[in-house]
Scaffold this motif. Structure first.
Motif, PDB file in Angstrom:
ATOM      1  N   UNK A 179       0.845  -1.202   0.000  1.00 36.10           N
ATOM      2  CA  UNK A 179       0.000   0.000   0.000  1.00 36.10           C
ATOM      3  C   UNK A 179       0.878   1.248   0.000  1.00 36.10           C
ATOM      4  N   UNK A 180       1.928   1.237   0.827  1.00 39.13           N
ATOM      5  CA  UNK A 180       2.838   2.375   0.870  1.00 39.13           C
ATOM      6  C   UNK A 180       3.506   2.621  -0.470  1.00 39.13           C
ATOM      7  N   UNK A 181       3.875   1.545  -1.152  1.00 36.31           N
ATOM      8  CA  UNK A 181       4.494   1.680  -2.474  1.00 36.31           C
ATOM      9  C   UNK A 181       3.512   2.267  -3.483  1.00 36.31           C
ATOM     10  N   UNK A 182       2.258   1.803  -3.417  1.00 35.26           N
ATOM     11  CA  UNK A 182       1.231   2.358  -4.298  1.00 35.26           C
ATOM     12  C   UNK A 182       1.045   3.851  -4.029  1.00 35.26           C
ATOM     13  N   UNK A 183       1.000   4.208  -2.757  1.00 34.98           N
ATOM     14  CA  UNK A 183       0.786   5.610  -2.386  1.00 34.98           C
ATOM     15  C   UNK A 183       1.907   6.488  -2.945  1.00 34.98           C
ATOM     16  N   UNK A 184       3.143   6.014  -2.866  1.00 41.71           N
ATOM     17  CA  UNK A 184       4.283   6.770  -3.383  1.00 41.71           C
ATOM     18  C   UNK A 184       4.172   6.965  -4.890  1.00 41.71           C
ATOM     19  N   UNK A 185       3.817   5.902  -5.608  1.00 40.71           N
ATOM     20  CA  UNK A 185       3.690   5.999  -7.065  1.00 40.71           C
ATOM     21  C   UNK A 185       2.539   6.917  -7.465  1.00 40.71           C
ATOM     22  N   UNK A 186       1.427   6.804  -6.753  1.00 40.50           N
ATOM     23  CA  UNK A 186       0.264   7.650  -7.049  1.00 40.50           C
ATOM     24  C   UNK A 186       0.617   9.123  -6.855  1.00 40.50           C
ATOM     25  N   UNK A 187       1.260   9.427  -5.734  1.00 40.83           N
ATOM     26  CA  UNK A 187       1.627  10.815  -5.446  1.00 40.83           C
ATOM     27  C   UNK A 187       2.574  11.360  -6.508  1.00 40.83           C
ATOM     28  N   UNK A 188       3.535  10.539  -6.936  1.00 38.19           N
ATOM     29  CA  UNK A 188       4.489  10.980  -7.954  1.00 38.19           C
ATOM     30  C   UNK A 188       3.786  11.242  -9.281  1.00 38.19           C
ATOM     31  N   UNK A 189       2.893  10.355  -9.680  1.00 34.44           N
ATOM     32  CA  UNK A 189       2.206  10.513 -10.965  1.00 34.44           C
ATOM     33  C   UNK A 189       1.278  11.723 -10.983  1.00 34.44           C
ATOM     34  N   UNK A 190       0.695  12.045  -9.823  1.00 37.07           N
ATOM     35  CA  UNK A 190      -0.258  13.157  -9.762  1.00 37.07           C
ATOM     36  C   UNK A 190       0.382  14.454  -9.278  1.00 37.07           C
ATOM     37  N   UNK A 191       1.663  14.411  -8.920  1.00 38.67           N
ATOM     38  CA  UNK A 191       2.343  15.620  -8.463  1.00 38.67           C
ATOM     39  C   UNK A 191       1.864  16.092  -7.112  1.00 38.67           C
ATOM     40  N   UNK A 192       1.580  15.154  -6.209  1.00 40.94           N
ATOM     41  CA  UNK A 192       1.051  15.484  -4.887  1.00 40.94           C
ATOM     42  C   UNK A 192       2.084  15.184  -3.808  1.00 40.94           C
ATOM     43  N   UNK A 193       2.005  15.937  -2.708  1.00 41.93           N
ATOM     44  CA  UNK A 193       2.924  15.731  -1.593  1.00 41.93           C
ATOM     45  C   UNK A 193       2.250  15.119  -0.376  1.00 41.93           C
ATOM     46  N   UNK A 194       0.934  15.110  -0.351  1.00 43.46           N
ATOM     47  CA  UNK A 194       0.227  14.666   0.850  1.00 43.46           C
ATOM     48  C   UNK A 194      -1.138  14.109   0.468  1.00 43.46           C
ATOM     49  N   UNK A 195      -1.794  13.473   1.435  1.00 47.28           N
ATOM     50  CA  UNK A 195      -3.149  12.975   1.211  1.00 47.28           C
ATOM     51  C   UNK A 195      -4.089  14.136   0.920  1.00 47.28           C
ATOM     52  N   UNK A 196      -3.877  15.257   1.601  1.00 43.44           N
ATOM     53  CA  UNK A 196      -4.731  16.418   1.354  1.00 43.44           C
ATOM     54  C   UNK A 196      -4.568  16.911  -0.082  1.00 43.44           C
ATOM     55  N   UNK A 197      -3.333  16.874  -0.603  1.00 43.06           N
ATOM     56  CA  UNK A 197      -3.111  17.231  -2.008  1.00 43.06           C
ATOM     57  C   UNK A 197      -3.896  16.295  -2.922  1.00 43.06           C
ATOM     58  N   UNK A 198      -3.879  15.002  -2.600  1.00 37.26           N
ATOM     59  CA  UNK A 198      -4.622  14.030  -3.407  1.00 37.26           C
ATOM     60  C   UNK A 198      -6.114  14.346  -3.396  1.00 37.26           C
TER      61      UNK A 198
END
Length: 208
Positions: A179-198
């Motif tokens: 899950x942590x790995x997915x979260x890192x990839x998702x944030x990178x692809x969307x240009x986000x730094x935090x859950x709030x950014x997402x």
């Protein structure tokens, strides 16, 4: 303008970021008086009579609705300038926050000199937008969620609901570390730094 007389506060949940910022800003002649890790703590301080000229805030503060906070600050403490630190560069998001009352944006990759410049300009009543943030990361026709795999979209939707890594792992039958790995990839692809950014990106593109 004598910047030494200006009162600055920082709303940021990462202490190491605050301490680094405090050190460099004091070298530039600013005085960072107080640090808050929650929007309600900052509002309560204002109610107790604390007064600041500028708030430097991160958009990704846990347990804080940053949009509501900025609207309330503009309504009840109109003299207070708000300078936002962000990794987001979506033009519609920047415009929305400026309309709510933010005075400027500085990218998290900005150097200390640029942060000091932004503070000076905002304290002088001017607006400041980091040039790296003035262009949208995505084209007007591109759906950024097309960058995500079906599994990443599943994880994304559970993350913005506030579910823990463990809960997501159980629901999707995967390991917590995955899950942590997915979260890192998702944030990178969307240009986000935090859950709030997402969450902000999800709202912008009609995902919530």
């Amino acid at each position: 303008m004598n910047t030494r007389k200006k009162r600055l506060a920082v709303l940021e949940d990462h202490l190491i970021v605050v301490e680094g910022m405090r050190h460099h800003l004091e070298d530039w002649g600013f005085k960072v008086l107080d640090h808050y890790s929650c929007g309600n703590d900052f509002l309560n301080a204002l109610k107790r009579g604390e007064s600041y000229d500028l708030l430097i805030m991160d958009l990704g503060i846990p347990n804080t609705n940053t949009e509501n906070l900025i609207v309330r600050l503009r309504r009840d403490y109109s003299w207070l300038k708000v300078l936002i630190l962000t990794g987001l560069s979506h033009s519609s998001t920047l415009t929305r926050y400026m309309n709510m009352g933010a005075s400027g944006f500085v990218g998290k990759m900005a150097g200390n000199d640029e942060l000091a410049l932004a503070i000076r300009l905002v304290l002088n009543g001017e607006k400041y937008i980091d040039s790296r943030l003035s262009v949208n990361n995505f084209s007007h026709t591109e759906d950024p969620f097309e960058r995500l795999t079906p599994r990443e979209i599943q994880v994304f939707k559970l993350l913005i609901l506030g579910k823990s890594y463990r809960d997501i792992a159980v629901e999707l039958f995967i390991e917590v570390n995955t899950v942590g790995s997915f979260r890192t990839r998702i944030a990178r692809k969307l240009g986000a730094d935090s859950i709030n950014d997402l969450r902000l990106i999800a709202a912008q593109y009609g995902q919530i």
